[in-house]
Design a protein around this motif. Structure first.
Motif, PDB file in Angstrom:
ATOM      1  N   GLY A  17      -0.876  -0.129   5.428  1.00  0.00           N
ATOM      2  CA  GLY A  17      -0.378  -0.667   4.162  1.00  0.00           C
ATOM      3  C   GLY A  17      -0.084   0.428   3.158  1.00  0.00           C
ATOM      4  O   GLY A  17       0.923   0.386   2.447  1.00  0.00           O
ATOM      5  N   GLU A  18      -0.950   1.424   3.084  1.00  0.00           N
ATOM      6  CA  GLU A  18      -0.705   2.545   2.172  1.00  0.00           C
ATOM      7  C   GLU A  18       0.560   3.289   2.558  1.00  0.00           C
ATOM      8  O   GLU A  18       1.342   3.689   1.704  1.00  0.00           O
ATOM      9  N   GLU A  19       0.779   3.472   3.866  1.00  0.00           N
ATOM     10  CA  GLU A  19       1.995   4.141   4.328  1.00  0.00           C
ATOM     11  C   GLU A  19       3.242   3.327   3.983  1.00  0.00           C
ATOM     12  O   GLU A  19       4.294   3.886   3.730  1.00  0.00           O
ATOM     13  N   VAL A  37      -3.384   5.545  -4.405  1.00  0.00           N
ATOM     14  CA  VAL A  37      -2.679   4.282  -4.160  1.00  0.00           C
ATOM     15  C   VAL A  37      -3.697   3.194  -3.833  1.00  0.00           C
ATOM     16  O   VAL A  37      -3.609   2.070  -4.323  1.00  0.00           O
ATOM     17  N   ARG A  38      -4.704   3.527  -3.043  1.00  0.00           N
ATOM     18  CA  ARG A  38      -5.730   2.559  -2.667  1.00  0.00           C
ATOM     19  C   ARG A  38      -6.468   2.046  -3.907  1.00  0.00           C
ATOM     20  O   ARG A  38      -6.676   0.850  -4.066  1.00  0.00           O
ATOM     21  N   GLU A 107       8.435  -4.880  -8.106  1.00  0.00           N
ATOM     22  CA  GLU A 107       9.410  -5.536  -7.223  1.00  0.00           C
ATOM     23  C   GLU A 107       9.668  -4.683  -5.988  1.00  0.00           C
ATOM     24  O   GLU A 107       9.733  -5.204  -4.870  1.00  0.00           O
ATOM     25  N   ALA A 108       9.794  -3.360  -6.177  1.00  0.00           N
ATOM     26  CA  ALA A 108      10.045  -2.463  -5.040  1.00  0.00           C
ATOM     27  C   ALA A 108       8.861  -2.477  -4.076  1.00  0.00           C
ATOM     28  O   ALA A 108       9.048  -2.495  -2.858  1.00  0.00           O
ATOM     29  N   ALA A 109       7.652  -2.482  -4.608  1.00  0.00           N
ATOM     30  CA  ALA A 109       6.464  -2.500  -3.750  1.00  0.00           C
ATOM     31  C   ALA A 109       6.393  -3.793  -2.950  1.00  0.00           C
ATOM     32  O   ALA A 109       6.058  -3.786  -1.763  1.00  0.00           O
ATOM     33  N   ARG A 110       6.726  -4.916  -3.588  1.00  0.00           N
ATOM     34  CA  ARG A 110       6.687  -6.203  -2.887  1.00  0.00           C
ATOM     35  C   ARG A 110       7.779  -6.310  -1.825  1.00  0.00           C
ATOM     36  O   ARG A 110       7.609  -6.982  -0.820  1.00  0.00           O
ATOM     37  N   GLU A 115       7.601  -2.572   8.707  1.00  0.00           N
ATOM     38  CA  GLU A 115       8.030  -2.327  10.075  1.00  0.00           C
ATOM     39  C   GLU A 115       7.953  -0.855  10.471  1.00  0.00           C
ATOM     40  O   GLU A 115       7.481  -0.527  11.569  1.00  0.00           O
ATOM     41  N   GLY A 116       8.394   0.054   9.613  1.00  0.00           N
ATOM     42  CA  GLY A 116       8.367   1.488   9.931  1.00  0.00           C
ATOM     43  C   GLY A 116       6.957   2.006  10.159  1.00  0.00           C
ATOM     44  O   GLY A 116       6.673   2.596  11.222  1.00  0.00           O
ATOM     45  N   PRO A 117       6.056   1.811   9.188  1.00  0.00           N
ATOM     46  CA  PRO A 117       4.682   2.264   9.408  1.00  0.00           C
ATOM     47  C   PRO A 117       4.004   1.570  10.595  1.00  0.00           C
ATOM     48  O   PRO A 117       3.212   2.189  11.313  1.00  0.00           O
TER      49      PRO A 117
END
Length: 153
Positions: A17-19, A37-38, A107-110, A115-117
């Motif tokens: 999730g952090e990635e 971030v955590r 909004e960007a975070a949501r 898929e990539g990480p």
């Protein structure tokens, strides 16, 4: 699966999730570098459950040091996600509230995909395998909403 397996899975999912979180434009400044971030995500989760609170109250509920909570609140304030104001009943206390509306950063975070990480963690680029894992995670998220498991005292 046992409790240890579940705990380790949770840590792995947290790291994935952090990635997946976009960090562009929110690099810690000199005044907010203590907030990872955590830590910011833990504070955001607490603010969802307690929409009007203080740094001390968040620290008590989450177990984070007050300095880490203060740093996270500063980062959230810089991002436009929270507002702070003196408590009219006790001017020594600062009240933290979610900002009205959704800031672009939130909004960007949501909108950020996992898929990539997930592909990197799974060691595959197979879209069917990634979709299968995403579907399983979505099922778990619906089944185990934040706050559904009581914290131990």
């Amino acid at each position: 699966m046992n409790g240890v397996d579940l705990f380790l899975l949770g840590r792995t999912l947290m790291k994935i999730g952090e990635e997946a979180m976009p960090v562009g434009g929110i690099a810690p400044s000199r005044t907010t570098q203590a907030a990872s971030v955590r830590t910011v995500l833990v504070v955001v989760a607490d603010l969802r459950a307690h929409p009007e609170t203080s740094v001390g109250e968040i620290a008590t509920r989450t177990g984070l040091p007050q300095s880490a909570v203060s740093g996270a609140v500063a980062r959230l304030k810089e991002a436009g996600a929270v507002v702070t104001a003196p408590d009219p009943a006790d001017r020594r206390r600062v009240v933290i509230r979610r900002a009205p509306g959704e800031p672009p950063r939130v909004e960007a975070a949501r909108a950020a995909g996992v898929e990539g990480p997930l592909a990197a963690a799974l060691g595959t680029d197979d879209p069917a395998r990634i979709a299968e894992v995403v579907a399983a995670l979505e099922f778990l998220a619906r089944s185990l909403a934040p706050g559904s498991v009581p914290r131990r005292a």
